[in-house]
Scaffold this active site. Sequence first.
Site, PDB file in Angstrom:
ATOM      1  N   ASP A  84       0.819  -1.219   0.000  1.00 27.54           N
ATOM      2  CA  ASP A  84       0.000   0.000   0.000  1.00 27.54           C
ATOM      3  C   ASP A  84       0.851   1.267   0.000  1.00 27.54           C
ATOM      4  O   ASP A  84       0.530   2.241  -0.683  1.00 27.54           O
ATOM      5  CB  ASP A  84      -0.931  -0.005   1.226  1.00 27.54           C
ATOM      6  CG  ASP A  84      -1.925  -1.153   1.147  1.00 27.54           C
ATOM      7  OD1 ASP A  84      -2.546  -1.333   0.087  1.00 27.54           O
ATOM      8  OD2 ASP A  84      -2.055  -1.884   2.147  1.00 27.54           O
ATOM      9  N   HIS A 109      -7.144  -3.481  -2.217  1.00 28.66           N
ATOM     10  CA  HIS A 109      -7.458  -2.834  -0.928  1.00 28.66           C
ATOM     11  C   HIS A 109      -7.620  -1.351  -1.253  1.00 28.66           C
ATOM     12  O   HIS A 109      -6.908  -0.811  -2.103  1.00 28.66           O
ATOM     13  CB  HIS A 109      -6.303  -3.079   0.054  1.00 28.66           C
ATOM     14  CG  HIS A 109      -6.411  -2.381   1.373  1.00 28.66           C
ATOM     15  ND1 HIS A 109      -7.582  -2.326   2.103  1.00 28.66           N
ATOM     16  CD2 HIS A 109      -5.481  -1.729   2.128  1.00 28.66           C
ATOM     17  CE1 HIS A 109      -7.368  -1.676   3.224  1.00 28.66           C
ATOM     18  NE2 HIS A 109      -6.095  -1.296   3.264  1.00 28.66           N
TER      19      HIS A 109
HETATM   20  N1  LIG Z   1      -1.519  -9.976   2.058  1.00 28.37           N
HETATM   21  C1  LIG Z   1      -2.801 -10.240   1.903  1.00 28.37           C
HETATM   22  O1  LIG Z   1      -3.231 -11.372   2.079  1.00 28.37           O
HETATM   23  C2  LIG Z   1      -3.790  -9.195   1.519  1.00 28.37           C
HETATM   24  C3  LIG Z   1      -3.369  -8.060   0.861  1.00 28.37           C
HETATM   25  N2  LIG Z   1      -4.299  -7.192   0.351  1.00 28.37           N
HETATM   26  C4  LIG Z   1      -3.844  -6.031  -0.383  1.00 28.37           C
HETATM   27  O2  LIG Z   1      -3.160  -6.469  -1.558  1.00 28.37           O
HETATM   28  C5  LIG Z   1      -2.143  -5.534  -1.906  1.00 28.37           C
HETATM   29  C6  LIG Z   1      -0.808  -6.250  -2.016  1.00 28.37           C
HETATM   30  O3  LIG Z   1      -0.460  -6.717  -0.729  1.00 28.37           O
HETATM   31  P1  LIG Z   1       0.456  -8.024  -0.542  1.00 28.37           P
HETATM   32  O4  LIG Z   1       0.084  -9.049  -1.550  1.00 28.37           O
HETATM   33  O5  LIG Z   1       0.379  -8.358   0.921  1.00 28.37           O
HETATM   34  O6  LIG Z   1       1.887  -7.455  -0.902  1.00 28.37           O
HETATM   35  P2  LIG Z   1       3.301  -8.168  -0.691  1.00 28.37           P
HETATM   36  O7  LIG Z   1       4.071  -7.338   0.262  1.00 28.37           O
HETATM   37  O8  LIG Z   1       3.128  -9.629  -0.407  1.00 28.37           O
HETATM   38  O9  LIG Z   1       3.960  -8.094  -2.146  1.00 28.37           O
HETATM   39  C7  LIG Z   1       4.424  -6.946  -2.688  1.00 28.37           C
HETATM   40  C8  LIG Z   1       4.866  -7.197  -4.123  1.00 28.37           C
HETATM   41  O10 LIG Z   1       5.006  -5.920  -4.738  1.00 28.37           O
HETATM   42  C9  LIG Z   1       6.314  -5.826  -5.257  1.00 28.37           C
HETATM   43  N3  LIG Z   1       6.748  -4.444  -5.249  1.00 28.37           N
HETATM   44  C10 LIG Z   1       7.362  -3.755  -4.263  1.00 28.37           C
HETATM   45  N4  LIG Z   1       7.638  -2.507  -4.688  1.00 28.37           N
HETATM   46  C11 LIG Z   1       7.178  -2.446  -5.977  1.00 28.37           C
HETATM   47  C12 LIG Z   1       7.194  -1.435  -6.958  1.00 28.37           C
HETATM   48  N5  LIG Z   1       7.730  -0.245  -6.714  1.00 28.37           N
HETATM   49  N6  LIG Z   1       6.646  -1.705  -8.173  1.00 28.37           N
HETATM   50  C13 LIG Z   1       6.109  -2.914  -8.436  1.00 28.37           C
HETATM   51  N7  LIG Z   1       6.079  -3.920  -7.535  1.00 28.37           N
HETATM   52  C14 LIG Z   1       6.620  -3.669  -6.331  1.00 28.37           C
HETATM   53  C15 LIG Z   1       7.170  -6.729  -4.390  1.00 28.37           C
HETATM   54  O11 LIG Z   1       8.363  -7.066  -5.087  1.00 28.37           O
HETATM   55  P3  LIG Z   1       9.758  -7.431  -4.323  1.00 28.37           P
HETATM   56  O12 LIG Z   1       9.747  -8.910  -4.198  1.00 28.37           O
HETATM   57  O13 LIG Z   1      10.823  -6.958  -5.233  1.00 28.37           O
HETATM   58  O14 LIG Z   1       9.732  -6.708  -3.018  1.00 28.37           O
HETATM   59  C16 LIG Z   1       6.219  -7.898  -4.235  1.00 28.37           C
HETATM   60  O15 LIG Z   1       6.215  -8.695  -5.395  1.00 28.37           O
HETATM   61  C17 LIG Z   1      -2.165  -4.452  -0.835  1.00 28.37           C
HETATM   62  O16 LIG Z   1      -2.994  -3.421  -1.301  1.00 28.37           O
HETATM   63  C18 LIG Z   1      -2.824  -5.167   0.356  1.00 28.37           C
HETATM   64  O17 LIG Z   1      -3.468  -4.294   1.247  1.00 28.37           O
HETATM   65  C19 LIG Z   1      -5.637  -7.432   0.422  1.00 28.37           C
HETATM   66  C20 LIG Z   1      -6.106  -8.545   1.063  1.00 28.37           C
HETATM   67  C21 LIG Z   1      -5.223  -9.470   1.757  1.00 28.37           C
HETATM   68 MG   LIG Z   2      -5.458  -5.160   5.486  1.00 24.08          MG
END
Ligand SMILES: NC(=O)C1=CN([C@@H]2O[C@H](COP(=O)(O)OP(=O)(O)OC[C@H]3O[C@@H](n4cnc5c(N)ncnc54)[C@H](OP(=O)(O)O)[C@@H]3O)[C@@H](O)[C@H]2O)C=CC1
Ligand SMILES: [Mg+2]
Length: 337
Positions: A84, A109
């Site tokens: 986020d 989200h």
């Molecule tokens: N976790 C969950 O179960 C839930 C999450 N959400 C929502 O889903 C969304 C994603 O969360 P989540 O899956 O937990 O995230 P994660 O932290 O698991 O994953 C983040 C991903 O984004 C990548 N990333 C980081 N910086 C950048 C960038 N500048 N540009 C492109 N990609 C990037 C990371 O790559 P790298 O490996 O290089 O760091 C990684 O692949 C959020 O909005 C969260 O609120 C909603 C419901 C549940």
């Molecule tokens: Mg949450």
Amino acid sequence: MSVEVYYDDDADLGLIQAKKVAVIGYGSQGHAHALSLRDSGVDVVIGLPEGSKSRPKAEEQGLRVVTPAQAAAEADVIMVLAPDTAQRGIYAESIAPHLAPGKAIFFGHGFNIRYGLIKPPAEVDVAMVAPKGPGHLVRRQYSDGKGVPCLVAVEQDASGNALALALAYAKGIGGTRAGAIKTTFTEETETDLFGEQAVLCGGASALVQTGFEVLTEAGYAPEVAYFECLHELKLIVDLMYEGGIAKMRYSISDTAEYGDLSRGSRIIDSRVKDEMRKILGEIQSGEFAREWVAEDEAGRPNFTKWQAEGAAHPIEETGRKLRGMMSWVDRPITETA
Ligand SMILES: NC(=O)C1=CN([C@@H]2O[C@H](COP(=O)(O)OP(=O)(O)OC[C@H]3O[C@@H](n4cnc5c(N)ncnc54)[C@H](OP(=O)(O)O)[C@@H]3O)[C@@H](O)[C@H]2O)C=CC1
Ligand SMILES: [Mg+2]
Ligand SMILES: CC[C@](O)(C(C)=O)C(=O)O
Ligand SMILES: [Mg+2]
């Protein structure tokens, strides 16, 4: 139920199969959405920065990976599944320049839209498909022919078809197999933040740590305190999960049930409820969002300090030792995509 719930028959997968979808981020949610959409016959491209740790994982899974800017340029639907706090920067740098009439930007989200950190132009659809479960469960359920319920919301309906598109996407990740509940960005964001702060993560962690401290400070063995305050929580929560608080109370002993009924409200008392209301107020007013964005921009000094304090809490060392005795629970924190 007063909410609108949509199932597979209410969603037309063809709508999303006709689009190119960019999934920005390949973490917990990103990998689950991308792989399941692909398996549903959707043309998917992953957007990750050069050097991202997630790149090899996505490529090993047979997905095409390009930079977020290229993915946004190519795609009709851009699903933002990066952390986020990173989304605002990714949007400004890599997504906004490639938005055009007919395109859609999706979120898992509502944080950045609800708090005005991202303001997409009026000519694009803005929608949310938010599974109510961690990404690894979303993927596992999809692969098993099932699905995790999800929330769908439309913030901006430029095409007049945004809800249908969001439902098609939800179908592509298995969400409408279980049911997609219609909500708003505001409701999803505020309830999600409240749940994780007051109950699921903040509330539960503090309850467990405090219970452990009270027992160990009174001289009881940390191992025994661990079982009573943390390990058995799963057994209790599993029962609640299966059949509500009623099933849990049915299953525990009468002694436990009497203790629950007579003592629970002394722990979670009116002061705690007032504090919960205060936390909800901070979420609704945007105070929490401003605080978190400032903390992130400052390099997360408190976050890092509190993380370290949490990791150093004696319950963690006790837990490490005890989990080592239980082969079935001693698993790595994350499963791989
Ligand atoms: N976790 C969950 O179960 C839930 C999450 N959400 C929502 O889903 C969304 C994603 O969360 P989540 O899956 O937990 O995230 P994660 O932290 O698991 O994953 C983040 C991903 O984004 C990548 N990333 C980081 N910086 C950048 C960038 N500048 N540009 C492109 N990609 C990037 C990371 O790559 P790298 O490996 O290089 O760091 C990684 O692949 C959020 O909005 C969260 O609120 C909603 C419901 C549940
Ligand atoms: Mg949450
Ligand atoms: C409960 C935490 C959560 O809201 C989730 C998995 O739903 C999150 O933001 O990770
Ligand atoms: Mg959540």
